[in-house]
Design a protein around this motif. Sequence first.
Motif, PDB file in Angstrom:
ATOM      1  N   GLY A  28      65.214  77.796  27.834  1.00 14.10           N
ATOM      2  CA  GLY A  28      64.285  76.702  27.649  1.00 14.10           C
ATOM      3  C   GLY A  28      64.031  75.948  28.935  1.00 14.10           C
ATOM      4  N   SER A  29      63.577  74.743  28.792  1.00 16.28           N
ATOM      5  CA  SER A  29      63.305  73.880  29.937  1.00 16.28           C
ATOM      6  C   SER A  29      64.209  72.676  29.850  1.00 16.28           C
ATOM      7  N   LEU A  30      65.085  72.503  30.850  1.00 17.02           N
ATOM      8  CA  LEU A  30      66.052  71.425  30.839  1.00 17.02           C
ATOM      9  C   LEU A  30      65.745  70.449  31.958  1.00 17.02           C
ATOM     10  N   ALA A  31      65.943  69.168  31.666  1.00 14.38           N
ATOM     11  CA  ALA A  31      65.836  68.162  32.713  1.00 14.38           C
ATOM     12  C   ALA A  31      67.014  68.320  33.645  1.00 14.38           C
ATOM     13  N   VAL A  32      66.764  68.300  34.931  1.00 12.12           N
ATOM     14  CA  VAL A  32      67.834  68.484  35.900  1.00 12.12           C
ATOM     15  C   VAL A  32      67.819  67.373  36.941  1.00 12.12           C
ATOM     16  N   ALA A  33      67.365  66.191  36.528  1.00 10.77           N
ATOM     17  CA  ALA A  33      67.375  65.049  37.426  1.00 10.77           C
ATOM     18  C   ALA A  33      68.802  64.783  37.862  1.00 10.77           C
ATOM     19  N   GLY A  34      68.972  64.466  39.127  1.00 12.04           N
ATOM     20  CA  GLY A  34      70.290  64.186  39.646  1.00 12.04           C
ATOM     21  C   GLY A  34      70.985  65.411  40.202  1.00 12.04           C
ATOM     22  N   LEU A  35      70.470  66.587  39.952  1.00 10.28           N
ATOM     23  CA  LEU A  35      71.090  67.806  40.457  1.00 10.28           C
ATOM     24  C   LEU A  35      70.405  68.299  41.725  1.00 10.28           C
ATOM     25  N   GLY A  36      69.310  67.663  42.105  1.00 12.85           N
ATOM     26  CA  GLY A  36      68.600  68.106  43.290  1.00 12.85           C
ATOM     27  C   GLY A  36      67.855  69.397  43.069  1.00 12.85           C
ATOM     28  N   LEU A  37      67.469  69.663  41.807  1.00 12.85           N
ATOM     29  CA  LEU A  37      66.830  70.934  41.490  1.00 12.85           C
ATOM     30  C   LEU A  37      65.379  70.763  41.074  1.00 12.85           C
ATOM     31  N   GLY A  38      64.789  69.629  41.372  1.00 10.25           N
ATOM     32  CA  GLY A  38      63.417  69.402  40.935  1.00 10.25           C
ATOM     33  C   GLY A  38      63.395  68.701  39.592  1.00 10.25           C
ATOM     34  N   THR A  39      62.264  68.711  38.932  1.00  8.23           N
ATOM     35  CA  THR A  39      62.123  67.970  37.686  1.00  8.23           C
ATOM     36  C   THR A  39      62.521  68.776  36.473  1.00  8.23           C
ATOM     37  N   SER A  40      62.357  70.085  36.494  1.00  6.44           N
ATOM     38  CA  SER A  40      62.754  70.922  35.375  1.00  6.44           C
ATOM     39  C   SER A  40      62.943  72.348  35.849  1.00  6.44           C
ATOM     40  N   ALA A  41      63.699  73.104  35.085  1.00  5.62           N
ATOM     41  CA  ALA A  41      63.931  74.502  35.430  1.00  5.62           C
ATOM     42  C   ALA A  41      64.390  75.237  34.196  1.00  5.62           C
ATOM     43  N   SER A  42      64.210  76.530  34.177  1.00  2.32           N
ATOM     44  CA  SER A  42      64.654  77.354  33.062  1.00  2.32           C
ATOM     45  C   SER A  42      66.046  77.862  33.356  1.00  2.32           C
ATOM     46  N   PHE A  43      66.992  77.582  32.461  1.00  2.63           N
ATOM     47  CA  PHE A  43      68.378  77.980  32.654  1.00  2.63           C
ATOM     48  C   PHE A  43      68.767  79.063  31.678  1.00  2.63           C
ATOM     49  N   ALA A  44      69.590  79.973  32.136  1.00  3.30           N
ATOM     50  CA  ALA A  44      70.055  81.050  31.267  1.00  3.30           C
ATOM     51  C   ALA A  44      71.247  80.637  30.426  1.00  3.30           C
ATOM     52  N   ALA A  45      71.949  79.575  30.812  1.00  2.39           N
ATOM     53  CA  ALA A  45      73.162  79.172  30.103  1.00  2.39           C
ATOM     54  C   ALA A  45      73.143  77.681  29.803  1.00  2.39           C
ATOM     55  N   PRO A  46      72.191  77.230  28.984  1.00  5.22           N
ATOM     56  CA  PRO A  46      72.061  75.787  28.733  1.00  5.22           C
ATOM     57  C   PRO A  46      73.236  75.197  27.978  1.00  5.22           C
TER      58      PRO A  46
END
Length: 292
Positions: free
Chosen positions: A16-34
């Motif tokens: 899916g699409s997870l918020a990754v604020a604070g991780l330095g990864l941009g605003t959203s990204a698709s993760f394989a292991a949410p």
Amino acid sequence: MTKHTIDRRRFLAAGGSLAVAGLGLGTSASFAAPTAETLGWRLGCQAYSFNRFTFFEALEKNASLGLRFLEAYPGQRLSKAKPDVRLGHDMSPEDRAAVKKRLAEMHTKLVCYGVVGLSKDEKTSRKVFDFAKDMGIEVIVSEPPEDAFDTIEKLCDEYQISVAIHNHPKPSHYWNPDTVLAVCKGRGKRIGACADTGHWMRSEIKPIEAIRKLEGRIVSFHFKDLNTFGGGAHDVPWGTGQANVKEILKEVRRQGIKAPFSIEYEYNWDNSVPEIAQCVACFEKIAAELAG
């Protein structure tokens, strides 16, 4: 269509699409292991899995698996465009900037760096810590001599960066978890273990027993499953070997460990991505079961 393709599509779709604020990864990204992420388990590859390729190629392979964390190692060729440049703490500011730019484009965080040398010489070790701070790295993975830990602990506290002691197979110095515990005794929590489950198996140690012994001291993982115990063992997709992956992760969950998990797959070097995809799917499946 192969089983590998089906598995990969399944776990990418689940990401899916997870918020990754604070991780330095941009605003959203698709993760394989949410689900694993909700447990504090940040999954990515150790770039050494792709040591026959450049660092930029390793980054692309990691991202193709739906992973947004990566562990770098010193000495990997940087790119096809710059085959003479090696990833590491000796890179020029210009090359570091190129790496940061590419990491940002791939929405990937360089979370660990190793296995890299550290010593009691503060100037030498500080160079590694300076690099880690500049690149946003949280964990330096090393096998330092025992006389280096006063210097290392000072730098860990100063930089707020952890050092994880890695265990290559015996007869390397830290193959036995008792040795790791001994050098950690009396030290702050930023000094601990990089638990390499596969190398324990090569040393005839059951990973779950070592993890129980190291409770409170595990900083990061080089996670593996091997076909057997002993020196001739090789990597296999997680859950298909003798490591007892589910029981290991149950113990990690019990201890409340929140750490980077680096997939270090040292087999089928030229075409390991399909098997690593199976590892990712297994990891997320077990995380979902443990999360309830």
